[in-house]
Design an enzyme around this catalytic site. Sequence first.
Site, PDB file in Angstrom:
ATOM      1  N   LYS A   8     -12.117   3.797 -11.468  1.00 35.74           N
ATOM      2  CA  LYS A   8     -11.813   2.686 -10.570  1.00 35.74           C
ATOM      3  C   LYS A   8     -11.551   1.449 -11.418  1.00 35.74           C
ATOM      4  CE  LYS A   8     -13.641  -0.170  -6.871  1.00 35.74           C
ATOM      5  NZ  LYS A   8     -14.634  -0.286  -5.805  1.00 35.74           N
ATOM      6  N   GLU A  21     -14.491   8.736 -18.429  1.00 38.52           N
ATOM      7  CA  GLU A  21     -15.278   8.389 -17.236  1.00 38.52           C
ATOM      8  C   GLU A  21     -15.366   9.588 -16.293  1.00 38.52           C
ATOM      9  OE1 GLU A  21     -17.024   6.077 -15.892  1.00 38.52           O
ATOM     10  OE2 GLU A  21     -16.529   4.129 -16.746  1.00 38.52           O
ATOM     11  N   TYR A  36      -4.943   3.937   4.580  1.00 37.90           N
ATOM     12  CA  TYR A  36      -5.059   3.257   5.871  1.00 37.90           C
ATOM     13  C   TYR A  36      -3.921   3.679   6.799  1.00 37.90           C
ATOM     14  CZ  TYR A  36      -8.318   0.632   3.076  1.00 37.90           C
ATOM     15  OH  TYR A  36      -9.361   0.312   2.244  1.00 37.90           O
ATOM     16  N   SER A  58      -5.954  -1.188  -0.148  1.00 37.31           N
ATOM     17  CA  SER A  58      -5.514  -2.164   0.845  1.00 37.31           C
ATOM     18  C   SER A  58      -4.258  -2.925   0.410  1.00 37.31           C
ATOM     19  CB  SER A  58      -6.652  -3.140   1.126  1.00 37.31           C
ATOM     20  OG  SER A  58      -7.097  -3.750  -0.077  1.00 37.31           O
ATOM     21  N   LYS A  63      -8.390   5.097  -8.463  1.00 34.90           N
ATOM     22  CA  LYS A  63      -8.161   3.961  -7.582  1.00 34.90           C
ATOM     23  C   LYS A  63      -7.826   2.719  -8.376  1.00 34.90           C
ATOM     24  CE  LYS A  63     -10.845   1.260  -4.350  1.00 34.90           C
ATOM     25  NZ  LYS A  63     -12.151   1.049  -3.796  1.00 34.90           N
ATOM     26  N   LYS A  66     -14.914  -8.417 -11.418  1.00 36.39           N
ATOM     27  CA  LYS A  66     -15.728  -7.211 -11.548  1.00 36.39           C
ATOM     28  C   LYS A  66     -15.432  -6.465 -12.848  1.00 36.39           C
ATOM     29  CE  LYS A  66     -16.330  -6.663  -6.550  1.00 36.39           C
ATOM     30  NZ  LYS A  66     -16.422  -5.710  -5.410  1.00 36.39           N
ATOM     31  N   ARG A  74     -11.227  -6.938   0.649  1.00 33.05           N
ATOM     32  CA  ARG A  74     -12.335  -7.897   0.554  1.00 33.05           C
ATOM     33  C   ARG A  74     -12.312  -8.863   1.738  1.00 33.05           C
ATOM     34  NH1 ARG A  74     -12.035  -8.719  -6.056  1.00 33.05           N
ATOM     35  NH2 ARG A  74     -12.558  -6.551  -6.537  1.00 33.05           N
TER      36      ARG A  74
HETATM   37  C1  PBG Z   1     -16.242  -1.976  -3.111  1.00 25.87           C
HETATM   38  C2  PBG Z   1     -14.976  -1.343  -2.732  1.00 25.87           C
HETATM   39  C3  PBG Z   1     -13.724  -1.945  -2.861  1.00 25.87           C
HETATM   40  C4  PBG Z   1     -12.800  -1.063  -2.320  1.00 25.87           C
HETATM   41  C5  PBG Z   1     -13.498   0.051  -1.869  1.00 25.87           C
HETATM   42  N1  PBG Z   1     -14.858  -0.124  -2.150  1.00 25.87           N
HETATM   43  C6  PBG Z   1     -13.326  -3.285  -3.360  1.00 25.87           C
HETATM   44  C7  PBG Z   1     -13.818  -3.765  -4.646  1.00 25.87           C
HETATM   45  O1  PBG Z   1     -14.171  -3.003  -5.553  1.00 25.87           O
HETATM   46  O2  PBG Z   1     -13.873  -4.983  -4.767  1.00 25.87           O
HETATM   47  C8  PBG Z   1     -11.328  -1.348  -2.244  1.00 25.87           C
HETATM   48  C9  PBG Z   1     -10.566  -0.620  -1.239  1.00 25.87           C
HETATM   49  C10 PBG Z   1      -9.242  -1.186  -0.926  1.00 25.87           C
HETATM   50  O3  PBG Z   1      -8.777  -2.205  -1.485  1.00 25.87           O
HETATM   51  O4  PBG Z   1      -8.598  -0.592  -0.062  1.00 25.87           O
HETATM   52  N2  PBG Z   1     -17.194  -1.243  -3.737  1.00 25.87           N
END
Ligand code: PBG
Length: 331
Positions: free
Chosen positions: A200, A239, A319, A280, A254, A223, A210
């Site tokens: 990720k 990983e 989605y 998203s 992701k 992050k 968010r």
């Molecule tokens: C948080 C989390 C995130 C997403 C899924 N779980 C956002 C982040 O890491 O800030 C993102 C999913 C998306 O953007 O569709 N643990």
Amino acid sequence: MIVSSYPSSRPRRNRKNPWSRDLLRENTLSVKDLIWPIFIQEGTNKATEVGSMPGVKRYTTDLAIECANQAFELGIPAIALFPQTPQNLKSDDGYEAVNPENLICKTVRAIKSAVPDIGIICDVALDPYTTHGQDGLIKNGYVDNDLTLEALINQAHIQVKAGCDIIAPSDMMDGRVGAIRNMLEEKQYHNIQIMSYAAKYASAFYGPFRNAVGSSNNLKLGKETYQMDPANSDEAIRETMMDINEGADSIIVKPGMPYLDIINRVSRELNFPTFAYQVSGEYSMIHAAAANGWLDLERAMMESLLCFKRAGACGIWTYFAPMVAKKLQNQ
Ligand code: PBG
């Protein structure tokens, strides 16, 4: 590889007719490839638009049951639940994440009893519950790995007790897959799957999510100290190998579209079930272009998802899931 040359080989021969293109197609998208992420909010009988994600809503538990039902009827194998936690329930230590009566646990129980045959995936990470919006606990200005693990184990435990089928840790702490797997074995949950977000990335494409879960205003720092550097590819392999070693049953890459090379490498080099998460920002980008008349929404949607299959994904979080499922039904 044997390739003859023109004119004995004319690649356009195979492409001339629709039946021939159908026959020679190497990859297909099926409703059985889809995981539908759904946002949940407190209350009853409310569906609230997510401004930054056209067509996506946050549902109260009663309406989430209807979504689950709709997903099941359409043939979507699994849904994933993400909560919007009211601001007054957020805290520095994200304590609401381990409350067995929290929104997610209540919703899992309700969906499990109403729609028992759909797979339910729960996210493990603290960001929907912390006032600072980070996925873990902060100590001396740094997201502390081992301190966070304790909270994640407890979070996973209450979700499993509520009836969830797949635990999906998205927090990117080191060692969390092993820690959760130990807990599951100790407590005799031998058949709960872990689908880990193994690779990720610290991505700009999570912005609309968010907003949806209400963590963007809280989040002051990035992050990058736990999510991966978008520049790295070999590290994704390391990983993923670690998560497999620690007991993951499948893994997630992701975001999706900008990381097709990672999906391809991970799935081909490790021969392990690999899922893509079309996040998203990717969803909203396609919608925004379509709203401007620059892209055909349905065609861009279908192509973007098929390309994950070609890259090597065995399934896709998207989605678009209900919309795609309906489209596939009519084909
Ligand atoms: C948080 C989390 C995130 C997403 C899924 N779980 C956002 C982040 O890491 O800030 C993102 C999913 C998306 O953007 O569709 N643990």
